[in-house]
Design a protein around this motif. Structure first.
Motif, PDB file in Angstrom:
ATOM      1  N   GLY A   3       0.712  -1.395  -0.107  1.00 44.96           N
ATOM      2  CA  GLY A   3       0.004  -0.118   0.120  1.00 44.96           C
ATOM      3  C   GLY A   3       0.912   1.153   0.108  1.00 44.96           C
ATOM      4  O   GLY A   3       1.913   1.312   0.325  1.00 44.96           O
ATOM      5  N   SER A   4       0.063   2.415  -0.184  1.00 42.78           N
ATOM      6  CA  SER A   4       0.889   3.632  -0.426  1.00 42.78           C
ATOM      7  C   SER A   4       1.513   4.051   1.027  1.00 42.78           C
ATOM      8  O   SER A   4       0.927   3.734   2.034  1.00 42.78           O
ATOM      9  N   VAL A   5       2.481   4.756   0.787  1.00 46.68           N
ATOM     10  CA  VAL A   5       3.290   5.185   2.343  1.00 46.68           C
ATOM     11  C   VAL A   5       2.882   6.662   2.384  1.00 46.68           C
ATOM     12  O   VAL A   5       3.353   7.380   1.518  1.00 46.68           O
ATOM     13  N   SER A   6       2.243   7.081   3.380  1.00 39.81           N
ATOM     14  CA  SER A   6       2.015   8.343   3.733  1.00 39.81           C
ATOM     15  C   SER A   6       2.628   9.131   4.995  1.00 39.81           C
ATOM     16  O   SER A   6       2.171  10.078   5.337  1.00 39.81           O
ATOM     17  N   ASP A  62      -6.928   3.549  -7.579  1.00 35.41           N
ATOM     18  CA  ASP A  62      -6.616   4.245  -6.216  1.00 35.41           C
ATOM     19  C   ASP A  62      -5.171   4.229  -5.985  1.00 35.41           C
ATOM     20  O   ASP A  62      -4.829   5.159  -5.047  1.00 35.41           O
ATOM     21  N   GLU A  63      -4.360   3.459  -6.444  1.00 28.96           N
ATOM     22  CA  GLU A  63      -2.990   3.369  -6.030  1.00 28.96           C
ATOM     23  C   GLU A  63      -1.999   4.224  -7.196  1.00 28.96           C
ATOM     24  O   GLU A  63      -2.068   4.119  -8.316  1.00 28.96           O
ATOM     25  N   LYS A  64      -1.522   5.413  -6.527  1.00 29.66           N
ATOM     26  CA  LYS A  64      -0.915   6.263  -7.555  1.00 29.66           C
ATOM     27  C   LYS A  64       0.736   5.814  -7.608  1.00 29.66           C
ATOM     28  O   LYS A  64       1.417   5.930  -6.617  1.00 29.66           O
ATOM     29  N   THR A  65       1.071   5.878  -8.827  1.00 25.21           N
ATOM     30  CA  THR A  65       2.513   5.742  -8.966  1.00 25.21           C
ATOM     31  C   THR A  65       2.868   6.367 -10.425  1.00 25.21           C
ATOM     32  O   THR A  65       2.335   6.129 -11.397  1.00 25.21           O
ATOM     33  N   THR A  66       4.184   6.882 -10.531  1.00 23.55           N
ATOM     34  CA  THR A  66       4.371   7.339 -11.789  1.00 23.55           C
ATOM     35  C   THR A  66       5.967   7.133 -12.281  1.00 23.55           C
ATOM     36  O   THR A  66       6.396   7.603 -13.268  1.00 23.55           O
ATOM     37  N   LEU A  67       6.293   5.910 -11.516  1.00 21.83           N
ATOM     38  CA  LEU A  67       7.787   5.372 -11.834  1.00 21.83           C
ATOM     39  C   LEU A  67       7.622   4.876 -13.177  1.00 21.83           C
ATOM     40  O   LEU A  67       8.757   5.148 -13.755  1.00 21.83           O
ATOM     41  N   ASP A  68       6.701   4.530 -13.832  1.00 22.57           N
ATOM     42  CA  ASP A  68       7.000   4.066 -15.319  1.00 22.57           C
ATOM     43  C   ASP A  68       7.115   5.060 -16.109  1.00 22.57           C
ATOM     44  O   ASP A  68       7.681   4.893 -17.313  1.00 22.57           O
ATOM     45  N   SER A  69       6.942   6.347 -15.764  1.00 26.39           N
ATOM     46  CA  SER A  69       7.172   7.589 -16.575  1.00 26.39           C
ATOM     47  C   SER A  69       8.667   7.937 -16.867  1.00 26.39           C
ATOM     48  O   SER A  69       9.162   8.727 -17.540  1.00 26.39           O
ATOM     49  N   ILE A  70       9.573   7.339 -15.841  1.00 23.51           N
ATOM     50  CA  ILE A  70      11.211   7.534 -16.024  1.00 23.51           C
ATOM     51  C   ILE A  70      11.690   6.602 -16.382  1.00 23.51           C
ATOM     52  O   ILE A  70      12.857   6.516 -16.728  1.00 23.51           O
ATOM     53  N   ASP A 126      11.657  -5.353  -6.619  1.00 26.36           N
ATOM     54  CA  ASP A 126      10.467  -5.669  -5.887  1.00 26.36           C
ATOM     55  C   ASP A 126      10.762  -5.493  -4.476  1.00 26.36           C
ATOM     56  O   ASP A 126      10.548  -6.435  -3.716  1.00 26.36           O
ATOM     57  N   GLN A 127      10.923  -4.343  -4.003  1.00 30.29           N
ATOM     58  CA  GLN A 127      11.296  -4.018  -2.574  1.00 30.29           C
ATOM     59  C   GLN A 127      10.569  -2.459  -2.182  1.00 30.29           C
ATOM     60  O   GLN A 127      10.310  -1.770  -3.183  1.00 30.29           O
ATOM     61  N   ALA A 160      12.669   5.706  -6.162  1.00 27.55           N
ATOM     62  CA  ALA A 160      11.523   5.284  -6.241  1.00 27.55           C
ATOM     63  C   ALA A 160      10.210   6.362  -6.250  1.00 27.55           C
ATOM     64  O   ALA A 160      10.565   7.575  -5.589  1.00 27.55           O
ATOM     65  N   ASN A 161       9.134   6.094  -6.439  1.00 29.48           N
ATOM     66  CA  ASN A 161       7.987   7.017  -6.418  1.00 29.48           C
ATOM     67  C   ASN A 161       7.479   7.407  -5.067  1.00 29.48           C
ATOM     68  O   ASN A 161       7.465   6.363  -4.000  1.00 29.48           O
ATOM     69  N   ALA A 162       7.413   8.560  -4.610  1.00 34.27           N
ATOM     70  CA  ALA A 162       7.149   8.824  -3.214  1.00 34.27           C
ATOM     71  C   ALA A 162       5.504   8.522  -2.784  1.00 34.27           C
ATOM     72  O   ALA A 162       5.519   8.338  -1.614  1.00 34.27           O
ATOM     73  N   ALA A 163       4.749   8.472  -3.797  1.00 37.16           N
ATOM     74  CA  ALA A 163       3.475   7.988  -3.342  1.00 37.16           C
ATOM     75  C   ALA A 163       3.391   6.406  -3.057  1.00 37.16           C
ATOM     76  O   ALA A 163       2.537   5.933  -2.436  1.00 37.16           O
ATOM     77  N   LYS A 164       4.061   5.669  -3.755  1.00 29.06           N
ATOM     78  CA  LYS A 164       4.191   4.154  -3.688  1.00 29.06           C
ATOM     79  C   LYS A 164       5.468   3.760  -4.053  1.00 29.06           C
ATOM     80  O   LYS A 164       6.195   4.003  -4.967  1.00 29.06           O
ATOM     81  N   THR A 165       6.131   3.423  -2.854  1.00 33.77           N
ATOM     82  CA  THR A 165       7.738   3.184  -2.897  1.00 33.77           C
ATOM     83  C   THR A 165       8.251   1.769  -3.399  1.00 33.77           C
ATOM     84  O   THR A 165       9.247   1.418  -3.191  1.00 33.77           O
ATOM     85  N   ASN A 166       7.232   1.031  -3.755  1.00 32.86           N
ATOM     86  CA  ASN A 166       7.637  -0.024  -4.494  1.00 32.86           C
ATOM     87  C   ASN A 166       6.915  -0.143  -5.904  1.00 32.86           C
ATOM     88  O   ASN A 166       5.996   0.048  -5.833  1.00 32.86           O
TER      89      ASN A 166
END
Length: 433
Positions: free
Chosen positions: A52-55, A348-356, A365-366, A395-401
């Motif tokens: 899950g997302s880290v907040s 609902d899970e946000k990540t933009t890691l694929d954009s970079i 996968d950690q 890693a993406n700040a909204a989802k760190t894995n």
């Protein structure tokens, strides 16, 4: 642009220490039926697929556009401003000839960039024997030249330059644990990087020994003036048994010109040491990937993450060695596809890691808050020696894995160019001495 990431670090380190003592379930089904791996296939087989997302990391604003590059309070959180335009594809494997041709062209590009980055060498490009050899090389688009012919040309360039002189051939050994070099214990190739302030050691980054004068790390660490001390032979830093050395020079990839470039797949740097390392049972050089190897964008393997957990105390920032064995690693194309599939199934899970992601990345996968600045290692199946696979994880700040590390292999030639310059600068000093 320092943003504090130190909230709850002490508690996190205790949890991390306990987790490191537990066996890690491996995902043997990653290669199931030879089909492209998607994270949904690992559900139920691996304990932490896309958690899950880290907040609770002290960040604010649009976390989807912020990328983590470290855990220390002075580490940067880089805002992603230039999403990639074209997605990575699961393309068929290129031919050996195309790989060799691409290697020659990439070498030319890196050679020009490296020489143009130094005003002293810009005017001497036409006089450099290796540059002349590159410029005189004609790569025929026909089939007259085989892959072996092109590889021989590359070997000629390397021979002309002499850049392989400082890279140890006898690398990746663990004299004290030859049967299980990445088992629990000390790792002779791993270094804790930091500074001495008011007589106290402050840890900041992880690096690996590659020659008796050089430490490989990420560009952000190599650039930092706060890193001037290197500790080797440690499970805790500082430690009375540590082998201590000092930073005399810093180099980072010529395409890293600003914070944003740390996300480009070129986040790699080298520290030059003041004193030569004496290799022994406790301090050894790690192996680099081969010049003619090519990262597989569809890779589905495993590797070991090694780094240091941190605790800020009155005696400085102390660090404890940790490892995450059997961590699933994904080539950039598979990682890209997996993130998009997951995002489609979990809106609902946000990540933009694929954009970079680029071909110079490899995903693991950690969760980033568990590993921070770390290195990715793997034992070569054929030789039993340890290689460095990746550095400079982000890693993406909204989802760190997952974590995207900079793949070392595409930068092997740049590393050798840096060593060549070092050798050329060192020889005159030795003659004068």
């Amino acid at each position: 642009m320092g943003v504090s990431l130190g909230v709850g670090v002490g508690v996190l380190c205790v949890v991390l220490a306990l987790l490191c003592l537990l066996p890690v379930t491996t995902a043997g089904e990653i290669k199931k039926n030879g089909e492209p791996f998607m994270y949904k296939d690992a559900l139920g087989h691996y304990p932490m697929p896309f958690p899950g997302s880290v907040s609770s990391m002290g960040l604010s604003g649009d976390l989807r556009m912020k990328m983590l590059v470290g855990m220390c309070s002075e580490d940067k959180v880089v805002r992603m401003c230039r999403p990639r335009r074209s997605p990575l594809q699961n393309d068929p494997a290129p031919s050996k000839r195309l790989l060799a041709k691409t290697a020659v062209e990439d070498m030319k590009k890196v050679m020009v960039m490296e020489m143009m980055s130094n005003k002293k060498t810009q005017k001497k490009m036409d006089e450099d024997p290796m540059m002349v050899a590159f410029q005189n090389t004609v790569i025929d688009d026909g089939e007259e030249e085989t892959a072996e012919d092109l590889q021989e040309k590359v070997k000629e360039f390397l021979s002309i330059s002499g850049i392989d002189v400082l890279l140890p051939l006898d690398c990746g050994k663990h004299p004290r644990m030859p049967e299980d070099p990445l088992g629990r214990g000390k790792y002779p190739w791993v270094a804790a990087l930091g500074s001495h302030e008011d007589g106290r050691f402050h840890y900041r980054c992880t690096g690996v020994v590659i020659t008796n004068y050089h430490i490989l790390t990420d560009a952000d660490c190599a650039f930092s003036p706060n890193i001037n001390v290197v500790l080797m032979n440690v499970t805790d830093a500082p430690h009375p048994d540590a082998v201590v050395n000092f930073v005399a020079g810093r180099r980072w990839h010529p395409e890293v010109k600003g914070e944003e470039d740390l996300l480009s797949g070129n986040n790699i740097g080298i520290l030059e040491l003041a004193l030569p390392i004496q290799f022994n049972d406790d301090v050894q050089p790690v192996c680099l990937p081969g010049q003619f190897e090519t990262p597989d964008p569809n890779e589905r393997e495993q590797a070991t993450i090694v780094g240091f957990s941190i605790v800020d105390t009155s005696q400085g920032r102390q660090a404890g060695l940790f490892r995450w064995p059997d961590s699933p690693t994904l080539g950039a194309a598979v990682c890209y596809s997996a993130i998009r599939v997951f995002r489609g199934e979990n809106p609902d899970e946000k990540t933009t890691l694929d954009s970079i992601l680029t071909k110079n990345h490899i995903c693991v996968d950690q969760r980033f808050e568990f590993v921070g600045k770390s290195v990715l290692l793997r034992v070569d199946d054929l030789t039993g020696r340890v290689r460095v696979l990746g550095v400079g994880g982000v890693a993406n700040a909204a989802k760190t894995n997952p974590i995207a590390y900079t793949h070392v292999q595409p930068h092997r030639f740049w590393v050798e160019l840096v060593l060549r310059k070092f050798r050329d600068n060192l020889l005159p000093r030795r003659r004068q001495g």
